[in-house]
Design an enzyme around this catalytic site. Structure first.
Site, PDB file in Angstrom:
ATOM      1  N   GLU A 247      20.918 -37.014 -16.068  1.00 54.52           N
ATOM      2  CA  GLU A 247      21.698 -36.329 -15.038  1.00 54.52           C
ATOM      3  C   GLU A 247      23.103 -36.175 -15.571  1.00 54.52           C
ATOM      4  O   GLU A 247      23.809 -37.156 -15.818  1.00 54.52           O
ATOM      5  CB  GLU A 247      21.736 -37.076 -13.709  1.00 54.52           C
ATOM      6  CG  GLU A 247      22.334 -36.168 -12.635  1.00 54.52           C
ATOM      7  CD  GLU A 247      22.787 -36.866 -11.383  1.00 54.52           C
ATOM      8  OE1 GLU A 247      24.013 -37.091 -11.273  1.00 54.52           O
ATOM      9  OE2 GLU A 247      21.936 -37.185 -10.553  1.00 54.52           O
ATOM     10  N   CYS A 281      29.645 -36.703  -9.829  1.00 54.20           N
ATOM     11  CA  CYS A 281      29.139 -35.458 -10.408  1.00 54.20           C
ATOM     12  C   CYS A 281      28.827 -34.418  -9.344  1.00 54.20           C
ATOM     13  O   CYS A 281      28.856 -33.220  -9.619  1.00 54.20           O
ATOM     14  CB  CYS A 281      27.920 -35.732 -11.278  1.00 54.20           C
ATOM     15  SG  CYS A 281      26.640 -36.719 -10.480  1.00 54.20           S
TER      16      CYS A 281
END
Length: 480
Positions: A247, A281
């Site tokens: 990720e 994020c």
């Protein structure tokens, strides 16, 4: 003062090399951790490989479930002390730390249930001929854990790996090693956890992580971090063909339509942009608002961001703590200043706030307006409290602007028109799209991104796929 050692093959250990952990709000030392490297990584991988050969772990879902249930139970009695340590080492407000630890415990419980439900299927391809599909643990899983959400981001990799039957090597970020060691301690000390099933080592360098990436003894590598680092991991892991769960970066857009309640939406966007001081994020990075509501949004969002209260995370009034360390503050501050010099309009000039200690890594939020979505600050993931405001004339332009990025992790749509929201959500090239909310993450729903935001999915049932292999067993039993 806290102390964290390596944990390899069932034993806490160190080789006499230590590094300090500092409170990012004031630079004060919190404790020290054993500082390892390639030798510890190699030892940990060898231990995990030996443990994987024992079918009592890899083929025993009831044992794996019970281990995770016992870990969750032990964590519940330590929630407050762990939240305090997380806030002191990471800097985030205590309320966020408590919420993160609660969410991490919930996720352990979720995967404890899935440990006993990882089914395959059987096909009769011809009379008496059977093809059985089995989901088997992939082997040794190496987990490189970031510092921004070290409880949830540890659990969302470790829990599905354990549920699947893998053995694991955990390498935490040096900024939050004390916390990760304390969070893992109740698991590592369980009598039912065989030596080598879970191993932990820390380092301030990169030699140990590089070994995890390159060695063929690691079957799965899970990493959460920047796209640049993820790219290097893919390159360096290519010769081993190991499974990768990555990720990576994001540049989340929030599409605010003309029917949205701007006064209600703006504070939510400010919170989404400043979560973990903008170091998440999925944090809101770009706000795309319908041109007819641009002035309203400028005023409301500027006011909402200006009201964010900075301070030490242990202070009750704090809404936003420091960045993770002084080096990050310097890098982010420089990019934000360059953004302010290049944008169409500076609506709120953030920076180093007065009244905070010089040794604290604080930055106040910055809001700029700009129309060229190709600008570096619209494309680059600047990991801090910077928000860019853009306008659009219609839904087609909104989607075009939002999809003008190399990332595809998350986005949100704000409107009272449900059908329109779903149409936009389908058109956005993102792994997650929230409607009238942002940053809603939980164990049951997979997360991950399109394009350069990574590979695979974590959270949810699909996370098991990253830590398993599919085996086909054929058998001809004949007919009566």
């Amino acid at each position: 003062m806290q102390q964290a050692r390596h944990f390899i093959e069932g034993q806490w250990c160190d080789d006499g090399e230590w590094s300090d952990s500092l409170d990012p709000a004031n630079g004060e030392p919190l404790g020290r951790f054993a500082d390892g490297g390639e030798a510890q990584a190699r030892y940990a991988v060898e231990a995990a490989a030996r443990a994987f050969k024992n079918p009592q772990w890899a083929q025993n879902p009831r044992l794996r479930q019970q281990v995770m249930l016992d870990w969750a139970t032990a964590l519940k009695s330590r929630q407050d002390e762990l939240a305090q340590l997380l806030t002191r080492e990471n800097g985030k407000p205590l309320a966020q730390s408590r919420g993160e630890i609660g969410g991490a415990i919930s996720e352990i419980l979720y995967y404890a249930g899935l440990a006993r439900h990882n089914p395959g299927h059987v096909l009769e391809v011809a009379p008496g001929e059977f093809s059985t599909m089995l989901r088997e643990p992939a082997g040794v899983a190496a987990l490189i854990i970031p510092w921004n959400a070290p409880a949830v981001l540890l659990v969302r990799a470790l829990a599905p790996a354990l549920a699947a039957g893998c053995t694991c090597v955990v390498k935490p970020a040096p900024q939050t090693t004390l916390f990760n060691a304390a969070f893992l301690a109740p698991l590592l000390e369980l009598p039912a956890l065989a030596p080598g099933v879970v191993n932990l080592f820390a380092e301030t360098g990169h030699a140990g992580a590089a070994y995890l990436v390159a060695t063929p003894e690691v079957d799965v590598l899970s990493f959460t971090g920047s796209t640049a680092t993820g790219t290097r991991i893919m390159q360096d892991a290519a010769l081993t063909m190991k499974k990768l769960s990555l990720e990576l970066g994001g540049k989340s857009c929030c599409l605010v339509l003309e029917d949205a309640d701007i006064a209600a939406v703006a504070p939510k966007l400010a919170a989404a942009a400043t979560i973990i001081s903008g170091q998440q994020c999925t944090a809101a990075r770009r706000v795309l608002v319908h041109a007819s509501r641009a002035m309203d949004m400028k005023k409301a969002l500027t006011a909402a961001l200006a009201e964010i209260r900075l301070g030490h995370g242990l202070e009750a009034a704090t809404q936003m703590g420091p960045l993770i360390d002084l080096r990050s503050r310097e890098l982010v501050d420089q990019r934000i200043r360059e953004s302010m010099d290049s944008c169409d309009e500076v609506l709120l000039a953030g920076g180093r706030p007065s009244g905070m200690p010089d040794s604290g890594a604080f930055l106040s939020p910055t809001l700029i307006a700009h129309q060229d979505s190709g600008a570096f600050f619209c494309q680059e993931e600047i990991f801090g409290p910077l928000l860019v405001l853009e306008t659009f004339e219609d839904d087609i332009e909104a989607v075009h602007r939002a999809n003008h990025t190399e990332f595809g992790l998350s986005a949100s749509v704000w409107t009272s028109d449900g059908a329109r929201a779903l149409r936009l959500a389908r058109a956005l090239r993102n792994g997650t799209v929230w409607i009238n909310d942002h940053n809603k993450l939980f164990a049951e729903a997979e997360t991950g991104g399109y394009r350069k935001s990574g590979l695979g999915r974590l959270h949810g049932y699909d996370a098991l796929l990253d830590f398993t292999e599919l085996k086909h067993v054929y058998q001809n039993v004949g007919t009566l």
